[in-house]
Design a protein around this motif. Structure first.
Motif, short mmCIF file in Angstrom:
data_model
loop_
_atom_site.label_atom_id
_atom_site.label_comp_id
_atom_site.label_asym_id
_atom_site.label_seq_id
_atom_site.Cartn_x
_atom_site.Cartn_y
_atom_site.Cartn_z
N GLU A 168 0.68 -1.06 -0.27
CA GLU A 168 0.34 -0.24 0.37
C GLU A 168 0.70 1.73 -0.12
O GLU A 168 0.39 2.39 -0.76
N ASN A 169 1.97 0.96 0.55
CA ASN A 169 3.14 2.69 1.02
C ASN A 169 3.43 2.42 -0.66
O ASN A 169 4.03 3.82 -0.81
N GLN A 171 2.13 1.75 -3.54
CA GLN A 171 1.49 1.83 -4.28
C GLN A 171 0.58 4.02 -4.03
O GLN A 171 0.56 4.37 -5.20
N GLU A 172 1.07 4.28 -2.82
CA GLU A 172 0.99 5.57 -2.39
C GLU A 172 2.03 6.75 -3.50
O GLU A 172 1.64 8.04 -3.86
N GLN A 174 3.62 5.75 -5.61
CA GLN A 174 2.84 5.67 -7.01
C GLN A 174 2.47 6.85 -7.71
O GLN A 174 2.66 7.53 -8.65
N ALA A 175 1.30 7.01 -6.52
CA ALA A 175 0.11 8.07 -7.11
C ALA A 175 0.00 9.30 -7.02
O ALA A 175 -0.16 9.83 -7.74
N ASP A 176 1.32 9.60 -5.88
CA ASP A 176 1.54 10.74 -5.48
C ASP A 176 2.92 10.86 -5.75
O ASP A 176 2.75 12.58 -6.49
N HIS A 177 4.16 10.66 -6.01
CA HIS A 177 5.15 11.19 -6.16
C HIS A 177 5.64 10.62 -7.93
O HIS A 177 6.85 10.91 -8.11
N ASN A 178 5.52 9.02 -8.19
CA ASN A 178 6.25 8.40 -9.17
C ASN A 178 5.65 7.54 -9.74
O ASN A 178 5.52 6.23 -9.12
N ARG A 179 4.66 7.70 -11.11
CA ARG A 179 4.19 6.83 -11.74
C ARG A 179 4.80 5.91 -11.92
O ARG A 179 4.44 5.38 -13.13
N GLU A 182 7.16 0.99 -10.34
CA GLU A 182 6.55 -0.11 -10.90
C GLU A 182 6.99 -1.34 -9.73
O GLU A 182 8.65 -1.33 -8.70
#
Length: 257
Positions: A168-169, A171-172, A174-179, A182
């Protein structure tokens, strides 16, 4: 490729995995950098041995520089040093990282590592970032700077419970800072094939659809000898079963997504 080796639980083999994969990258002719962000400095000691005590300012110097205003700031490369292994460099860690943590977090220097590694992109083919066993400023900096996250798993029920929060961390971030980040996969470490618990835990992760990588890394006293001698497995015993597992794992994690 920029890899981060991340798990909030200590003792799962982050430094061992970081250094052995990096050593294989360099041994195969790829210009490789290890960034040690753990104040304990395990990766630093593993790759430098006794020379770790005389290491350059490293990661603490790099982050400390970001807190100062200077007319001529040091180049990121000045915080990096060679290891005894050709093609393998390190930005070493030191206890000063802990002292800087609060200041860096309060002054929002979270993108500094990403920017520095972008500037060094022409100098290195692969970067491996070792992280502390916590979700803190340094770990977030590493996740923001990396392209692929490797998650060590030591076949323990506590590790399994922590794994879901860890995902989850990631994914967070990924969503907020680094798309572009992977999950490269879960690295099974200290695996004992004849024991029921490790087999069951790993099979349950696979059944849940989690990206478990193969091969699994065997439990072996040889890795402790490797630590003591400050020689990654590829340089200590290239024919050993564990070395062969690291080689196969390196091939797996380096595959294009």
């Amino acid at each position: 490729m920029r890899y981060v080796v991340f798990n909030q639980k200590g003792g799962v083999g982050k430094s061992t995995i970081t250094c052995n994969l990096a050593a294989i990258s360099a041994q195969q002719g790829r210009r490789t950098l290890v960034v040690d962000l753990d104040g304990q400095g395990n990766s630093t000691r593993y790759l430098l041995g006794a020379d770790a005590d005389a290491a350059v300012e490293g990661a603490a110097g790099f982050f400390g520089e970001s807190l100062k205003f200077t007319v001529r700031p040091k180049d990121s490369a000045e915080f990096i040093m060679e290891t005894p292994w050709e093609g393998l460099h390190i930005m070493p860690a030191s206890a000063e990282l802990e002292e800087l943590h609060g200041k860096l977090e309060s002054r929002y220097k979270i993108y500094k590592l990403r920017d520095a590694l972008a500037q060094l992109e022409s100098s290195y083919d692969d970067v491996y970032i070792d992280t502390p066993p916590a979700l803190n400023f340094y770990t977030r900096s590493a996740l923001i700077a990396a392209q692929r996250c490797l998650i060590p798993f030591d076949c323990d029920d506590f590790s399994r419970r922590a794994l879901y929060t860890l995902m989850e961390n990631v994914q967070e971030i990924q969503a907020d800072h680094n798309r572009g980040l992977e999950v490269g996969g879960i690295v099974v470490n200290q695996f004992q094939p004849r024991a029921n618990l490790p087999q069951r835990l790993v099979q349950e992760l696979i059944a849940e659809g989690l990206p478990v990588l193969q091969p699994y890394l065997s439990a072996s006293v040889k890795i402790k000898e490797s630590h003591e001698l400050a020689r990654p497995m590829i340089h200590m015993d290239a024919r050993h079963k564990l070395t062969q597992e690291f080689l196969a794992l390196h091939e797996e994690v380096a595959r294009p997504a």
